[in-house]
Design an enzyme around this catalytic site. Structure first.
Site, PDB file in Angstrom:
ATOM      1  N   ASP A  18       0.869  -1.168   0.000  1.00  0.00           N
ATOM      2  CA  ASP A  18       0.000   0.000   0.000  1.00  0.00           C
ATOM      3  C   ASP A  18       0.918   1.233   0.000  1.00  0.00           C
ATOM      4  O   ASP A  18       2.099   1.121   0.350  1.00  0.00           O
ATOM      5  CB  ASP A  18      -0.883  -0.050   1.262  1.00  0.00           C
ATOM      6  CG  ASP A  18      -1.618   1.243   1.505  1.00  0.00           C
ATOM      7  OD1 ASP A  18      -2.316   1.698   0.588  1.00  0.00           O
ATOM      8  OD2 ASP A  18      -1.489   1.808   2.622  1.00  0.00           O
ATOM      9  N   ASP A  20      -0.006   5.184   0.811  1.00  0.00           N
ATOM     10  CA  ASP A  20      -0.156   6.199   1.865  1.00  0.00           C
ATOM     11  C   ASP A  20      -0.309   5.554   3.240  1.00  0.00           C
ATOM     12  O   ASP A  20      -1.115   4.653   3.419  1.00  0.00           O
ATOM     13  CB  ASP A  20      -1.376   7.072   1.566  1.00  0.00           C
ATOM     14  CG  ASP A  20      -1.192   7.853   0.286  1.00  0.00           C
ATOM     15  OD1 ASP A  20      -0.613   8.940   0.348  1.00  0.00           O
ATOM     16  OD2 ASP A  20      -1.600   7.356  -0.788  1.00  0.00           O
ATOM     17  N   ASP A 196      -2.034  -0.140   5.805  1.00  0.00           N
ATOM     18  CA  ASP A 196      -2.455   0.494   7.071  1.00  0.00           C
ATOM     19  C   ASP A 196      -3.956   0.732   7.167  1.00  0.00           C
ATOM     20  O   ASP A 196      -4.460   1.043   8.232  1.00  0.00           O
ATOM     21  CB  ASP A 196      -1.760   1.857   7.225  1.00  0.00           C
ATOM     22  CG  ASP A 196      -2.292   2.871   6.222  1.00  0.00           C
ATOM     23  OD1 ASP A 196      -2.252   2.560   5.018  1.00  0.00           O
ATOM     24  OD2 ASP A 196      -2.768   3.931   6.650  1.00  0.00           O
TER      25      ASP A 196
HETATM   26 MG   LIG Z   1      -2.808   3.343   3.169  1.00  0.00          MG
END
Ligand SMILES: [Mg+2]
Length: 245
Positions: A18, A20, A196
């Site tokens: 991923d 960001d 996240d």
């Molecule tokens: Mg992310």
């Protein structure tokens, strides 16, 4: 309590990242995020160590991911898997579900009336950012629920980090991982996924089914992930020690 993942074997690993909150810290404006040279370099070296089995998986559009990592271009799933660029450069996007223009116009009017909000049109969906106006979380949620009711059950609402998104049900990050796991050089390798956000949970589930390694990044929470790294900085240190000799 989840543990730090063990050091992977680059010869048998397919790495899914991923963007960001995993490789790069959030900025007030998502358009300000740019990858630094050391990160691009490290990803390039890591990809080489895995014969190219490195993939970026983001809520950002493909064009935006390319902008962040320019001049590098990686195999990428953008817009939560609505846009897929395979390792050979071919596109393998799932069929598009059009987001109604009338609904987008209503969202636009809502954003114009509420300073600090940002609206983004995506492949088959729309994102409402309130990073610069966090006090507007509730009104934004109400507005997006109203819009969701309008566009019907082909769509779902995702509550991300300071963003609400309406996105088609037809794809998610988990399906994107599965698509890559069917093509060379990903096929036959063990998936390793770092993410996240709540949208990464779909990918964690798929990776677990493959017997791979799912890693939650950032704030600890209830998750399908089996491993954990506490921050972007920890991810970068761990990747460096894992893939760079
Ligand atoms: Mg992310």
């Amino acid at each position: 309590m989840l543990k730090t993942p063990a050091k992977p074997d680059p010869a048998t690993t397919a790495l899914f990242l991923d963007v960001d909150g995993t490789l790069l810290d959030f900025r007030e404006h998502p358009g300000d995020v740019v990858a630094d040279h050391s990160l691009i370099d490290m990803l390039g070296h890591s990809s080489k160590a895995m014969s190219g089995a490195l993939c970026l998986i983001s809520g950002r559009t493909l064009d935006d991911v390319d902008r962040v990592f320019a001049p590098a271009r990686f195999p990428t799933a953008g817009a939560h898997g609505a846009e897929i660029r395979l390792p050979d450069g071919r596109r393998a996007d799932p069929p598009e579900v059009p987001f109604p223009e009338s609904t987008f116009k209503k969202l636009n009017a809502f954003v114009s009336a509420n300073p600090g909000l940002g609206l983004e049109k995506k492949h088959g969906g729309a994102s409402l950012h309130y990073r610069r106006a966090p006090q507007l979380e509730e009104p934004c949620k109400d507005q997006m629920l109203k819009m969701l009711a309008e566009v019907g059950d082909q769509f779902r609402l995702i509550a991300g980090k300071l963003v609400f998104e309406i996105t088609p049900n037809s794809h998610d990050k988990g399906q994107a991982v599965a698509t890559f796991m069917n093509v060379t050089p990903f096929e036959g390798r063990h998936p390793l996924y770092l993410g996240d956000d709540v949208t990464d949970e779909d990918a964690f589930r798929v990776v677990n089914e493959y017997g791979g390694v799912s890693v939650l990044v950032g704030e600890s929470r209830s998750t399908e992930a089996r491993y954990y790294l506490p921050s972007v900085a920890a991810v970068r240190t761990w990747l460096r020690s894992s893939f760079i000799a």
